[in-house]
Design a protein around this motif. Structure first.
Motif, PDB file in Angstrom:
ATOM      1  N   GLN A 283      10.432   0.174 -10.636  1.00  0.00           N
ATOM      2  CA  GLN A 283      11.164  -0.782 -10.145  1.00  0.00           C
ATOM      3  C   GLN A 283      11.094  -0.846  -8.415  1.00  0.00           C
ATOM      4  O   GLN A 283      11.314  -2.050  -7.950  1.00  0.00           O
ATOM      5  CB  GLN A 283      12.716  -0.723 -10.329  1.00  0.00           C
ATOM      6  N   VAL A 284      11.276   0.169  -7.712  1.00  0.00           N
ATOM      7  CA  VAL A 284      11.099   0.457  -6.274  1.00  0.00           C
ATOM      8  C   VAL A 284       9.898  -0.454  -5.887  1.00  0.00           C
ATOM      9  O   VAL A 284       9.929  -1.385  -5.122  1.00  0.00           O
ATOM     10  CB  VAL A 284      11.035   1.723  -5.780  1.00  0.00           C
ATOM     11  N   ILE A 285       8.738  -0.195  -6.298  1.00  0.00           N
ATOM     12  CA  ILE A 285       7.626  -0.783  -6.126  1.00  0.00           C
ATOM     13  C   ILE A 285       7.289  -2.597  -6.316  1.00  0.00           C
ATOM     14  O   ILE A 285       7.099  -3.266  -5.786  1.00  0.00           O
ATOM     15  CB  ILE A 285       6.365  -0.044  -6.784  1.00  0.00           C
ATOM     16  N   ASP A 286       8.027  -2.738  -7.633  1.00  0.00           N
ATOM     17  CA  ASP A 286       7.995  -4.287  -8.232  1.00  0.00           C
ATOM     18  C   ASP A 286       9.136  -4.904  -7.241  1.00  0.00           C
ATOM     19  O   ASP A 286       8.899  -6.186  -7.205  1.00  0.00           O
ATOM     20  CB  ASP A 286       8.334  -4.119  -9.674  1.00  0.00           C
ATOM     21  N   ALA A 287      10.050  -4.358  -6.605  1.00  0.00           N
ATOM     22  CA  ALA A 287      10.804  -4.905  -5.648  1.00  0.00           C
ATOM     23  C   ALA A 287      10.383  -5.154  -4.263  1.00  0.00           C
ATOM     24  O   ALA A 287      10.960  -5.687  -3.375  1.00  0.00           O
ATOM     25  CB  ALA A 287      12.215  -4.326  -5.480  1.00  0.00           C
ATOM     26  N   SER A 288       9.386  -4.503  -3.964  1.00  0.00           N
ATOM     27  CA  SER A 288       8.648  -4.720  -2.835  1.00  0.00           C
ATOM     28  C   SER A 288       7.523  -5.848  -2.710  1.00  0.00           C
ATOM     29  O   SER A 288       7.281  -6.385  -3.790  1.00  0.00           O
ATOM     30  CB  SER A 288       7.953  -3.409  -2.347  1.00  0.00           C
ATOM     31  N   PRO A 289       6.928  -6.164  -1.613  1.00  0.00           N
ATOM     32  CA  PRO A 289       5.908  -7.165  -1.492  1.00  0.00           C
ATOM     33  C   PRO A 289       4.578  -6.726  -2.461  1.00  0.00           C
ATOM     34  O   PRO A 289       3.470  -7.252  -2.563  1.00  0.00           O
ATOM     35  CB  PRO A 289       5.597  -7.014  -0.043  1.00  0.00           C
ATOM     36  N   TRP A 290       4.466  -5.322  -2.870  1.00  0.00           N
ATOM     37  CA  TRP A 290       3.503  -4.944  -3.625  1.00  0.00           C
ATOM     38  C   TRP A 290       3.564  -4.924  -5.184  1.00  0.00           C
ATOM     39  O   TRP A 290       3.150  -4.123  -5.731  1.00  0.00           O
ATOM     40  CB  TRP A 290       2.915  -3.459  -3.081  1.00  0.00           C
ATOM     41  N   GLY A 292       3.559  -4.812  -8.821  1.00  0.00           N
ATOM     42  CA  GLY A 292       2.448  -4.931  -9.709  1.00  0.00           C
ATOM     43  C   GLY A 292       1.125  -3.938  -9.049  1.00  0.00           C
ATOM     44  O   GLY A 292       0.291  -3.835 -10.062  1.00  0.00           O
ATOM     45  N   ARG A 293       1.434  -3.369  -7.967  1.00  0.00           N
ATOM     46  CA  ARG A 293       0.346  -2.748  -7.631  1.00  0.00           C
ATOM     47  C   ARG A 293       0.360  -1.146  -7.944  1.00  0.00           C
ATOM     48  O   ARG A 293      -0.359  -0.468  -7.411  1.00  0.00           O
ATOM     49  CB  ARG A 293       0.195  -2.960  -6.070  1.00  0.00           C
ATOM     50  N   PHE A 294       1.273  -0.928  -8.623  1.00  0.00           N
ATOM     51  CA  PHE A 294       1.557   0.395  -9.149  1.00  0.00           C
ATOM     52  C   PHE A 294       0.919   0.342 -10.711  1.00  0.00           C
ATOM     53  O   PHE A 294       1.374  -0.200 -11.414  1.00  0.00           O
ATOM     54  CB  PHE A 294       2.646   0.900  -9.327  1.00  0.00           C
ATOM     55  N   THR A 295      -0.343   0.874 -10.694  1.00  0.00           N
ATOM     56  CA  THR A 295      -1.117   0.447 -11.792  1.00  0.00           C
ATOM     57  C   THR A 295      -1.181   1.422 -13.033  1.00  0.00           C
ATOM     58  O   THR A 295      -2.105   1.364 -13.847  1.00  0.00           O
ATOM     59  CB  THR A 295      -2.434  -0.088 -11.374  1.00  0.00           C
ATOM     60  N   HIS A 296      -0.616   2.647 -12.661  1.00  0.00           N
ATOM     61  CA  HIS A 296      -0.713   3.724 -13.757  1.00  0.00           C
ATOM     62  C   HIS A 296       0.506   4.317 -14.307  1.00  0.00           C
ATOM     63  O   HIS A 296       1.633   3.967 -13.557  1.00  0.00           O
ATOM     64  CB  HIS A 296      -1.527   4.702 -13.191  1.00  0.00           C
ATOM     65  N   GLU A 329       3.835  10.937  -9.505  1.00  0.00           N
ATOM     66  CA  GLU A 329       2.792  10.398  -8.654  1.00  0.00           C
ATOM     67  C   GLU A 329       2.773   9.034  -8.644  1.00  0.00           C
ATOM     68  O   GLU A 329       1.720   8.400  -9.211  1.00  0.00           O
ATOM     69  CB  GLU A 329       1.653  11.077  -9.096  1.00  0.00           C
ATOM     70  N   PRO A 330       3.792   8.306  -7.912  1.00  0.00           N
ATOM     71  CA  PRO A 330       3.639   6.841  -7.872  1.00  0.00           C
ATOM     72  C   PRO A 330       2.428   6.610  -6.883  1.00  0.00           C
ATOM     73  O   PRO A 330       2.318   7.233  -5.920  1.00  0.00           O
ATOM     74  CB  PRO A 330       4.871   6.556  -7.355  1.00  0.00           C
ATOM     75  N   GLY A 331       1.788   5.441  -7.011  1.00  0.00           N
ATOM     76  CA  GLY A 331       1.002   4.802  -5.806  1.00  0.00           C
ATOM     77  C   GLY A 331       1.112   3.166  -5.655  1.00  0.00           C
ATOM     78  O   GLY A 331       1.514   2.637  -6.767  1.00  0.00           O
ATOM     79  N   ILE A 332       0.563   2.946  -4.833  1.00  0.00           N
ATOM     80  CA  ILE A 332       0.489   1.509  -4.831  1.00  0.00           C
ATOM     81  C   ILE A 332      -1.029   1.235  -4.041  1.00  0.00           C
ATOM     82  O   ILE A 332      -1.712   2.007  -3.277  1.00  0.00           O
ATOM     83  CB  ILE A 332       1.187   0.939  -3.549  1.00  0.00           C
ATOM     84  N   TYR A 333      -1.814   0.185  -4.898  1.00  0.00           N
ATOM     85  CA  TYR A 333      -3.196   0.107  -4.766  1.00  0.00           C
ATOM     86  C   TYR A 333      -3.601  -1.260  -4.163  1.00  0.00           C
ATOM     87  O   TYR A 333      -3.075  -2.180  -4.916  1.00  0.00           O
ATOM     88  CB  TYR A 333      -4.128   0.431  -5.924  1.00  0.00           C
ATOM     89  N   LEU A 334      -4.341  -1.375  -3.039  1.00  0.00           N
ATOM     90  CA  LEU A 334      -4.589  -2.843  -2.678  1.00  0.00           C
ATOM     91  C   LEU A 334      -6.141  -3.013  -2.726  1.00  0.00           C
ATOM     92  O   LEU A 334      -6.827  -2.390  -1.869  1.00  0.00           O
ATOM     93  CB  LEU A 334      -4.150  -2.757  -1.096  1.00  0.00           C
TER      94      LEU A 334
END
Ligand code: GLY
Ligand code: MN
Length: 368
Positions: A283-290, A292-296, A329-334
């Motif tokens: 939820q934190v990542i999906d509320a950010s500009p990224w 859908g970029r937490f892919t696992h 282990e959250p992550g954001i991948y660009l």
């Protein structure tokens, strides 16, 4: 390991007269073999372990690690080590199993070839799948396991602290991975617990990337995911760094991953499901500009293997229990740019959790 043998028998879906673990060749060695037989040295290819409901354990070793096996058995009166000649094997195994009919096997890790070898040795019996019982027993750790996981995590953390000092412009991902693995062993690891991941720049956007010849350049993000084995127990830690020229977006990405990890950690306690933890970070990542970029998935349980027991994703109903060791282990991948992942190993305690890994997690910019 009488308590562990009993724990497995108590968890079996149907009663069994014996549990047989049959190893194949390395790396197809049943991890549960070392759950029941606490022996730090030796590969034990082709070995058998026969556990009986009263807690007795019979280990069949080859001569190649017999000395280690005998030494380990000296520490545990419930263990008997056998080192038979090939011609004596069948008689000794049948002598222990007698006419027992219901034999539990670890379907999850026994190879088909080992199963055929076993049926040749003792004939066809009534087989019971022990894999769920073994998984359940292994997923909550006893004091001795916690001590080893802690040590494995300390080694990972020590290397995590050293990475900024290892970084040099122009070095390859493989060079950095080699230095990290060298350092783990200097700190007392018996080896790496899985293939070390080092990704520079765009490579870091692939979560399971394997290091290659790419050279470190100013402006690169760096993802290092690695772990140590200590007395057969694994750690798994990821630290991400930035090299050289500041990139404001990647800095904000790092800060967002830290917040996501903290959101999951703040829920970590007995009674909470894996999906609740995963969703808190997502939820934190999906509320950010990224978005859908937490892919696992958020993490997994850890023990004798790095992925040991269950994984935690949006559908995981597994409930956390005191004594579980898991990764967060959250992550954001660009894609095409880079990535950030922060991974820690934690132990679920009675009311919350404790960190096993302790290296700093914050944004670090290393000058080029
Ligand atoms: N350390 C790699 C993973 O957990 O997938
Ligand atoms: Mn992991």
């Amino acid at each position: 390991m009488k308590d562990r043998v009993r724990k497995v028998f108590e968890n079996l879906a149907a009663p069994a007269d014996a549990l047989v673990l049959a190893n194949s060749v390395d790396p197809l060695i049943d991890h549960s073999f070392f759950y029941l037989f606490d022996c730090a040295s030796g590969i034990f290819e082709g070995s058998l372990a026969i556990a009986l409901p009263d807690g007795q354990l019979h280990v069949f070793s080859s001569p190649l690690e017999a000395e280690s096996a005998y030494q380990a058995a000296k520490q545990d009166p419930t263990v008997t080590v056998h080192v038979p000649k090939p011609s004596e094997m069948e008689g000794e195994v049948r002598g222990i199993l007698g006419a027992t009919q219901r034999i539990a096997l670890n379907y999850h890790e026994v190879t088909h070839e080992s199963y055929l070898r076993l049926t040749k040795l003792i004939g066809d019996r009534e087989w019971i799948d022990a894999s769920a019982a073994l998984r359940k027993a292994r997923v909550t750790k006893d004091a001795r396991e916690i001590e080893r996981l802690t040590r494995a995590a300390e080694i990972g953390s020590a290397v995590g602290r050293e990475i900024p000092g290892m970084l040099k412009a122009g070095m390859t991902e493989l060079e950095l991975a080699a230095e990290m693995e060298y350092s783990m062993m200097k700190h007392g690891a018996s080896g790496r617990s899985f293939s070390t991941i080092v990704g520079f720049g765009p490579s870091g956007a692939e979560p399971h990337y394997m290091p290659g010849e790419r050279r470190l350049a100013s402006g690169d993000s760096i993802v290092c995911d690695f772990g140590a084995f200590y007395r057969r127990y694994a750690s798994d830690i990821t630290r991400s760094f930035h090299f050289g020229r500041r990139d404001d977006e990647l800095k904000r990405v790092h800060e967002t991953v830290e917040v996501a990890q903290q959101a999951a950690l703040s829920l970590a306690r007995p009674g909470v499901t894996g999906k609740e933890l995963h969703n808190a970070a997502a939820q934190v990542i999906d509320a950010s500009p990224w978005k859908g970029r937490f892919t696992h998935g958020l993490g997994h349980s850890i023990g004798l293997a790095v992925h040991d027991g269950f994984g935690m994703g949006p559908l995981t109903d597994d409930v956390l229990v005191e004594g579980m060791a898991i990764t967060i282990e959250p992550g954001i991948y660009l894609p095409g740019r880079g990535g950030v992942r922060i991974e820690d190993d934690i132990l679920i305690t009675r009311h919350g959790y404790e960190f096993l890994t302790t290296a700093p997690r914050g944004y670090v910019e290393v000058s080029a």
